[in-house]
Design a protein around this motif. Structure first.
Motif, PDB file in Angstrom:
ATOM      1  N   GLU A 243      49.103  -9.457   5.349  1.00 24.07           N
ATOM      2  CA  GLU A 243      48.945 -10.659   6.187  1.00 24.07           C
ATOM      3  C   GLU A 243      48.653 -11.890   5.319  1.00 24.07           C
ATOM      4  OE1 GLU A 243      47.221  -8.026   9.869  1.00 24.07           O
ATOM      5  OE2 GLU A 243      45.911  -9.585   9.025  1.00 24.07           O
TER       6      GLU A 243
ATOM      7  N   ASP B 116      45.538   2.048   4.911  1.00 23.65           N
ATOM      8  CA  ASP B 116      46.580   1.274   5.616  1.00 23.65           C
ATOM      9  C   ASP B 116      46.027  -0.060   6.099  1.00 23.65           C
ATOM     10  OD1 ASP B 116      48.228   3.383   5.259  1.00 23.65           O
ATOM     11  OD2 ASP B 116      48.190   4.109   7.319  1.00 23.65           O
TER      12      ASP B 116
ATOM     13  N   GLN C  41      47.397  -3.643   5.080  1.00 30.93           N
ATOM     14  CA  GLN C  41      47.895  -4.515   6.155  1.00 30.93           C
ATOM     15  C   GLN C  41      47.286  -5.917   6.034  1.00 30.93           C
ATOM     16  OE1 GLN C  41      46.935  -2.929  10.035  1.00 30.93           O
ATOM     17  NE2 GLN C  41      46.963  -5.029  10.810  1.00 30.93           N
ATOM     18  N   ARG C  42      45.963  -5.945   5.738  1.00 30.05           N
ATOM     19  CA  ARG C  42      45.290  -7.250   5.587  1.00 30.05           C
ATOM     20  C   ARG C  42      45.840  -8.013   4.374  1.00 30.05           C
ATOM     21  NH1 ARG C  42      40.604  -7.222   8.868  1.00 30.05           N
ATOM     22  NH2 ARG C  42      41.430  -6.113  10.672  1.00 30.05           N
TER      23      ARG C  42
END
Ligand SMILES: Nc1ncnc2c1ncn2[C@@H]1O[C@H](COP(=O)(O)OP(=O)(O)O)[C@@H](O)[C@H]1O
Ligand SMILES: Nc1ccn([C@@H]2O[C@H](COP(=O)(O)OP(=O)(O)O)[C@@H](O)[C@H]2O)c(=O)n1
Length: 446
Positions: free
Chosen positions: A434, A426, A430-431
């Motif tokens: 972004e 996750d 998520q990175r």
């Protein structure tokens, strides 16, 4: 003469660093260096001189005036300060309680680190402490981080103190270790952390011989011929040039932040996946920094010509039918431990609609076991250029955005074992999300 090895062993108090460092020194003919003894030495000297050990302005002049002499006895470094060897007094309670304050002072650290580095002239070293792999000798390939659960460490230290004739209670020892660990890992100057590329050993799982075996095994693995040799550099270069040129001409491919890929040491490049163009795009862009092993489904190897090519450029065959292909995972983990770069697509397969998908569970396992940092990468435009559902290739622009390294420390903070694997996946996705958001908002320009 055998080659010089600098073995860096870090970890919290009573994790077994000195025991295994002494053992390694004996078996590999190195000089043993207890760097903690240097900080304890400074503390001992200050206490002897009646200096306030919390006041750097009082400590520094006394430290700079003191004369340190070093000598090697029984394959270990000993020192005297102004003609007196502190010996066992270094382990006394007053020293133990004040040492973390002293060790947090940047000027003291500068003094100790410079003396530790000078010991390199003695030949091979097995040095243990808190910042050996991260600060003192960051370039050594032989980095270890020892840990054990706090109860086990407190039990060991308590037994040791009782054997020395001290009367501290088990609970007091536990609290003292906790205090010191907290100070050591939260201080500004060279905090205790897992150095990038360090091999983590949980010593609660082993006896002393077991830890020594794991450590020596790792050193011997590191000295085996590099599995990087799986890549034929000439083939790799030609393939990257050819594919890179094709992507430039047809898709005006651009890379951003490729310098985030470290030039050496085990590292994972983790990218989103929406197209067959992603592996060549990431491979061609990353080439500026280093050669990269990709993982690809083993059915691609069935065609003999394609198979021979993929082997030469270091691709790891992955059996996707068998959920988590353990053999492929083991190969990738070994490559990471050998200091290679492995690229993978956490989503497993190409996105059906161009949106990011959740990570497959195997990625967390691989990242945790490979003990390597991760560079998140967002490939933009490959879906439009050649998606799973499109009729064929389109000349659409492709951008490859490399994000900041996700360190092993951040990964370890998610916890240990199976429960941490989905969290690791996750975090990586998520990175990547972004990066996507920043790129689409026009915030990434170089
Ligand atoms: N793997 C192990 N199993 C059990 N006891 C251990 C192990 N490693 C070290 N010890 C014992 O734990 C105590 C602390 O070990 P030490 O090597 O001094 O830790 P550190 O240098 O990390 O503070 C010592 O008494 C040592 O004999
Ligand atoms: N490389 C090092 C080694 C020790 N130290 C400091 O010195 C203290 C004593 O280190 P040590 O190795 O003798 O302690 P133990 O692990 O043996 O309990 C640690 O708690 C740290 O505060 C450090 O800051 N950096």
């Amino acid at each position: 003469m055998s080659k010089q090895r600098i073995i860096a062993i870090d970890g919290p108090a009573a994790s077994g660093k000195s025991t295994v460092a002494r053992e390694a020194a004996k078996r590999l003919n190195c000089v043993y260096v207890d760097s903690g003894a240097f900080y304890r030495g400074v503390t001992w000297k200050m206490l002897r001189e009646g200096v306030n050990t919390k006041n750097p302005l009082a400590v520094l002049p006394v430290l700079l005036k003191s004369k340190w002499k070093f000598e090697v006895r029984d394959r270990a470094v000993f020192f005297s300060i102004d003609g007196v060897e502190p010996g066992e007094a270094l382990r006394d309670k007053d020293v133990r309680e004040a040492v973390s304050d002293i060790a947090a002072m940047p000027a003291v650290r500068k003094f100790v680190v410079s003396n530790l580095r000078k010991l390199k002239k003695l030949g091979s070293l097995a040095m243990e402490g808190r910042d050996i792999g991260s600060v003192v000798f960051p370039k050594t390939p032989y980095k270890f981080y020892l840990d054990a659960n706090p109860e086990e460490r407190a039990k060991r230290r308590h037994a040791e103190l009782i054997a020395r004739g001290e009367t501290e209670k088990a609970q007091e020892v536990m609290e003292s270790l906790e205090r010191r660990d907290k100070k050591d890992s939260t201080r500004k100057a060279a905090p205790l952390k897992i150095a990038d590329g360090a091999y983590v050993i949980d010593t609660s799982e082993y006896d002393v011989e077991g830890v020594a075996r794991v450590l020596l095994g790792r050193i011997s693995d590191l000295e085996k011929p590099r599995s990087d040799k799986m890549i034929n550099p000439i083939w790799y270069r030609i393939a990257c040039k050819f594919l890179g040129m094709g992507l430039k001409v047809c898709n005006n491919i651009q890379a951003y932040g490729v310098q985030n890929v470290p030039k050496s040491g085990g590292v994972i490049i983790a990218s989103n996946h929406a197209s067959y163009l992603d592996p060549p795009a990431v491979g061609a862009c990353s080439r500026r920094m280093r050669m990269t092993h990709f993982m690809a489904r083993d059915t691609l190897f069935k065609n003999p010509l394609m198979g021979a090519f993929l082997h030469r450029v270091g691709v790891i065959p992955l059996d996707r039918e068998r959920g988590g292909d353990l053999k492929a995972m083991k190969t990738a983990i070994q490559l990471l431990k050998d200091g290679a770069c492995v690229a993978l697509f956490p989503e497993g397969t190409r996105s059906p609609d161009g949106n990011l998908q959740p990570a497959k569970p195997g990625i967390g396992f691989l990242v945790a076991k490979g003990a390597a940092p991760v560079v998140p990468v967002y490939v933009h435009g490959s879906y439009e250029a050649w998606s799973k559902h499109s009729d064929g290739f389109q000349r659409k622009p492709i951008n490859v955005i490399y994000g900041k390294l996700i360190t092993q420390e951040e990964i370890q903070a998610l916890g240990r074992g199976k429960a941490a694997y989905p969290l690791i996946g996750d975090l990586i996705m998520q990175r990547i999300a972004e990066l996507k958001q920043k790129f689409e908002a026009g915030e990434i320009t170089e």
